[in-house]
Write an enzyme that holds these catalytic residues in place. Structure first.
Site, PDB file in Angstrom:
ATOM      1  N   THR A  38       0.821  -1.215   0.000  1.00  0.00           N
ATOM      2  CA  THR A  38       0.000   0.000   0.000  1.00  0.00           C
ATOM      3  C   THR A  38       0.847   1.253   0.000  1.00  0.00           C
ATOM      4  OG1 THR A  38      -1.775  -1.125   1.120  1.00  0.00           O
ATOM      5  CG2 THR A  38      -1.734   1.246   1.368  1.00  0.00           C
ATOM      6  N   THR A 117       1.574  -4.472   4.280  1.00  0.00           N
ATOM      7  CA  THR A 117       1.453  -4.772   5.718  1.00  0.00           C
ATOM      8  C   THR A 117       0.819  -6.131   5.974  1.00  0.00           C
ATOM      9  OG1 THR A 117      -0.695  -3.691   5.808  1.00  0.00           O
ATOM     10  CG2 THR A 117       1.246  -2.336   6.325  1.00  0.00           C
ATOM     11  N   ASP A 118       0.133  -6.716   4.967  1.00  0.00           N
ATOM     12  CA  ASP A 118      -0.577  -7.983   5.218  1.00  0.00           C
ATOM     13  C   ASP A 118       0.363  -9.086   5.700  1.00  0.00           C
ATOM     14  OD1 ASP A 118      -3.165  -7.869   2.589  1.00  0.00           O
ATOM     15  OD2 ASP A 118      -2.815  -6.713   4.431  1.00  0.00           O
ATOM     16  N   GLU A 311      -2.594 -28.496  28.164  1.00  0.00           N
ATOM     17  CA  GLU A 311      -3.794 -29.338  27.939  1.00  0.00           C
ATOM     18  C   GLU A 311      -3.519 -30.439  26.918  1.00  0.00           C
ATOM     19  OE1 GLU A 311      -6.476 -25.545  27.597  1.00  0.00           O
ATOM     20  OE2 GLU A 311      -7.771 -27.290  27.883  1.00  0.00           O
TER      21      GLU A 311
HETATM   22  N1  DGL Z   1      -2.454  -5.548  -0.380  1.00  0.00           N
HETATM   23  C1  DGL Z   1      -2.031  -5.328   0.994  1.00  0.00           C
HETATM   24  C2  DGL Z   1      -0.529  -5.593   1.114  1.00  0.00           C
HETATM   25  O1  DGL Z   1       0.218  -5.294   0.157  1.00  0.00           O
HETATM   26  C3  DGL Z   1      -2.338  -3.946   1.416  1.00  0.00           C
HETATM   27  C4  DGL Z   1      -2.019  -3.707   2.837  1.00  0.00           C
HETATM   28  C5  DGL Z   1      -0.891  -2.712   3.022  1.00  0.00           C
HETATM   29  O2  DGL Z   1       0.166  -2.749   2.366  1.00  0.00           O
HETATM   30  O3  DGL Z   1      -1.063  -1.910   3.948  1.00  0.00           O
HETATM   31  O4  DGL Z   1      -0.123  -6.093   2.164  1.00  0.00           O
END
Ligand code: DGL
Length: 354
Positions: A38, A117-118, A311
């Site tokens: 992003t 970020t994913d 557990e």
């Molecule tokens: N498509 C997601 C990625 O590239 C968007 C999330 C982001 O980069 O914040 O991880």
């Protein structure tokens, strides 16, 4: 008289040029390796929520933050330009090898990786374990696309370069810098689908505060990483297959059996609670472990530790307990462990040390 004036001007220009050269020469040399995400994303139309990751190049990212030149001599390379949901072993290995190659030379003092970020938490932990240098490596991204109102990417990138250029950052492993925070790559995890403050530590691991390029540092992480790590991928062409099985009410054994049949060498359980699951999944995991698959129990809950024999009788079933690591990070350590061993006892030791 004229000769005196031209001589004076010459001396002044020489002194100024020396000063500029010296100032430039004194600045750390930071390489930005771009992979997409992003932070390089663009909306179709300003104001629209929708956008496409990995639209802008590393040159665009650098040009968008002119103040970077106050921090360091910055250059850039495009490693990939993908949404990080599509991150893969080939890009991981290309990125890790390029980082180790660059950091082995005096021409580079630190590296910033721009990333979606994913899956940032997975890449950051992978690099934390395979980068063979004490020089700073910082993974950075953004939650809003570059074209958005109040885009968070430019300041995140500025802070990331400030951390990579900070001598205090040396020897602390790989970082994630997001939203004015400096996280250890081991600890950072995405906790919100859209909020700019999405990155939080799993349990511990905020390394400090990044505030408009000024860094405040906290005590470094304890576990082994980078130069103290025994995991090296510079000669690797592939990585062992490790999958994650998510547990829930009535979860069947099919998922586990299918992954074993597909060639998984390791399976991480994203268990309910303290790394628990249904009897059906437990039976399938026990069978997989008996057949040499490394089985690691982690939890879907996101915080807290999964320890041995609470557990589930890990000793009896031959499982590994993930301790602090959430499923996505446990998968990273498991796949690197499998480059050395299939012995669950040895893998468990890695989970105590890394
Ligand atoms: N498509 C997601 C990625 O590239 C968007 C999330 C982001 O980069 O914040 O991880």
């Amino acid at each position: 008289m004229k000769r005196f004036i031209s001589l004076t001007v010459l001396v002044i220009v020489a002194v100024l040029a020396a000063g500029v050269f010296e100032a430039r020469a004194a600045k750390p040399k930071i390489m930005i390796l771009a992979t997409g995400g992003t932070i390089a994303g663009a909306q179709a139309k300003p104001g629209e929520a929708g956008y496409t990751s990995g639209t802008f190049s590393v040159a665009n990212l650098i040009a968008a933050v002119p103040l970077l030149e106050d921090l360091a001599q910055v250059s850039g390379e495009q490693i990939a330009n993908i949404g990080s949901q599509d991150m893969n072993n080939a890009v991981w290995l290309k990125l890790a090898k390029r980082i180790n190659q660059l950091l082995a030379t005096p021409e580079v003092d630190g590296i910033v990786v721009t990333h979606g970020t994913d899956t940032m938490e997975e890449t950051a932990y992978f690099l934390h374990l395979v980068v063979n240098s004490n020089k700073p490596v910082v993974v950075v991204g953004s939650m809003r696309p570059a074209t958005a109102m109040s885009a968070d990417g430019p300041l995140n990138l500025y802070n990331a370069v400030a951390v990579a250029a900070d001598p205090e950052a040396r020897g602390r492993g790989v970082f994630v810098v997001m939203d004015d925070k400096i996280f250890s790559g081991r600890a950072a995890t995405k906790t919100d689908t859209t909020a700019v403050e999405t990155f939080q530590p799993m349990n511990r691991g905020v390394q400090g505060a990044a505030y408009f390029g000024k860094n405040r540092w906290f005590p470094p992480p304890g576990q082994k990483h980078t130069t103290k790590s025994e995991f090296r991928v510079d000669k690797a062409e592939t990585l062992p297959r490790v999958d994650i099985v998510y547990s829930y009410v009535n979860a069947p054994r099919d998922m586990v059996d299918a992954l074993v049949a597909a060639g998984a060498k390791g399976i991480v359980l994203a268990g309910v609670g303290d790394g628990n699951t249904t009897d059906a999944v437990l039976a399938a995991l026990t069978e997989a472990a008996k057949n040499g698959v490394v089985v690691v129990r982690s939890s879907r809950v996101g915080h807290g530790l999964v320890r041995r024999n609470i557990e589930v009788d890990d000793d009896k079933l031959g499982f590994v307990a993930a301790e602090e690591l959430n499923p996505s990070k446990a998968r990273v350590l498991t796949l690197l462990s499998l480059m050395h061993t299939k012995d669950p006892k040895v893998v468990q030791q890695y989970f105590y040390e890394y």
